[in-house]
Design a protein around this motif. Sequence first.
Motif, PDB file in Angstrom:
ATOM      1  N   VAL A  66       0.868  -1.172   0.000  1.00 42.76           N
ATOM      2  CA  VAL A  66       0.000   0.000   0.000  1.00 42.76           C
ATOM      3  C   VAL A  66       0.904   1.220   0.000  1.00 42.76           C
ATOM      4  N   GLU A  67       0.650   2.115  -0.945  1.00 46.76           N
ATOM      5  CA  GLU A  67       1.419   3.350  -1.053  1.00 46.76           C
ATOM      6  C   GLU A  67       0.530   4.527  -0.678  1.00 46.76           C
ATOM      7  N   LEU A  68       1.045   5.378   0.166  1.00 47.82           N
ATOM      8  CA  LEU A  68       0.372   6.609   0.546  1.00 47.82           C
ATOM      9  C   LEU A  68       1.167   7.751  -0.073  1.00 47.82           C
ATOM     10  N   HIS A  69       0.567   8.428  -1.062  1.00 44.76           N
ATOM     11  CA  HIS A  69       1.212   9.531  -1.774  1.00 44.76           C
ATOM     12  C   HIS A  69       0.746  10.848  -1.152  1.00 44.76           C
ATOM     13  N   LEU A  70       1.684  11.628  -0.663  1.00 46.07           N
ATOM     14  CA  LEU A  70       1.374  12.941  -0.095  1.00 46.07           C
ATOM     15  C   LEU A  70       2.201  13.994  -0.805  1.00 46.07           C
ATOM     16  N   THR A  71       1.542  15.061  -1.217  1.00 47.63           N
ATOM     17  CA  THR A  71       2.224  16.212  -1.802  1.00 47.63           C
ATOM     18  C   THR A  71       1.769  17.446  -1.035  1.00 47.63           C
ATOM     19  N   VAL A  72       2.725  18.148  -0.480  1.00 52.31           N
ATOM     20  CA  VAL A  72       2.441  19.386   0.244  1.00 52.31           C
ATOM     21  C   VAL A  72       3.141  20.510  -0.489  1.00 52.31           C
ATOM     22  N   SER A  73       2.350  21.493  -0.921  1.00 46.35           N
ATOM     23  CA  SER A  73       2.949  22.674  -1.548  1.00 46.35           C
ATOM     24  C   SER A  73       2.575  23.892  -0.718  1.00 46.35           C
ATOM     25  N   VAL A  74       3.564  24.727  -0.495  1.00 43.88           N
ATOM     26  CA  VAL A  74       3.367  25.928   0.312  1.00 43.88           C
ATOM     27  C   VAL A  74       3.871  27.118  -0.488  1.00 43.88           C
ATOM     28  N   LYS A  75       3.015  28.127  -0.561  1.00 46.39           N
ATOM     29  CA  LYS A  75       3.366  29.365  -1.266  1.00 46.39           C
ATOM     30  C   LYS A  75       3.435  30.501  -0.258  1.00 46.39           C
ATOM     31  N   GLY A  76       4.310  31.437  -0.543  1.00 50.38           N
ATOM     32  CA  GLY A  76       4.418  32.635   0.281  1.00 50.38           C
ATOM     33  C   GLY A  76       3.309  33.607  -0.059  1.00 50.38           C
ATOM     34  N   LYS A  77       3.295  34.735   0.619  1.00 53.97           N
ATOM     35  CA  LYS A  77       2.212  35.692   0.379  1.00 53.97           C
ATOM     36  C   LYS A  77       2.284  36.320  -1.012  1.00 53.97           C
ATOM     37  N   ASP A  78       3.449  36.241  -1.674  1.00 52.85           N
ATOM     38  CA  ASP A  78       3.561  36.760  -3.040  1.00 52.85           C
ATOM     39  C   ASP A  78       3.112  35.724  -4.080  1.00 52.85           C
ATOM     40  N   GLY A  79       2.700  34.555  -3.634  1.00 55.54           N
ATOM     41  CA  GLY A  79       2.221  33.516  -4.537  1.00 55.54           C
ATOM     42  C   GLY A  79       3.314  32.621  -5.090  1.00 55.54           C
ATOM     43  N   LYS A  80       4.564  32.912  -4.742  1.00 56.85           N
ATOM     44  CA  LYS A  80       5.671  32.075  -5.205  1.00 56.85           C
ATOM     45  C   LYS A  80       5.816  30.865  -4.285  1.00 56.85           C
TER      46      LYS A  80
END
Length: 178
Positions: free
Chosen positions: A74-88
């Motif tokens: 069983v594979e658990l795929h997690l992707t976390v993306s975080v952007k700063g207040k400028d959207g970058k």
Amino acid sequence: MAEDTNSQNGANGQEAVQNTEAQEQQFIIERVYVKDISFESPNSPAIFTQDWEPDTNLNLNTQVNPLGDDHYEVELHLTVSVKGKDGKTAFLVEVVQAGAFLIKGYPAEQLNHLLASYCPSNLFPYAREVISNLVSKGSFPEMHLSPINFDALYAQNIAKQQEEAQANGGAPAETTEV
């Protein structure tokens, strides 16, 4: 007296059958491991000069790979993306936390529930720790993902499949990956 003995033997016989059935059902976590891992911080060090007002997005998916003889990965795929207040993008973390499981003696519906809910529930704390460590090593503030109710996600997926089946005129919906 003979009747009492027979009825007692009958009860003991039923208990023996139930114990045999319970013994035949097995759920064993054989191994837990990181299968794939990635950390990216494309806008460092400039992102560190901004006030920290993160916009966080979490994407979660599971995949089951039958290995044969009642063994499953069983594979658990997690992707976390975080952007700063400028959207970058401040950082992007991708983790595939996997486990090898021996699951034996369960009816199909229970097996599906174990693979789609119980196994990912067991893998999630490991993935959460990996993500927390990677984020810290990237010099960002600690990130602790909230617990996830995989039973609720499983129930939503089943309800969605039933709705799709009804929308298709009662024809069973195509099986989706758990």
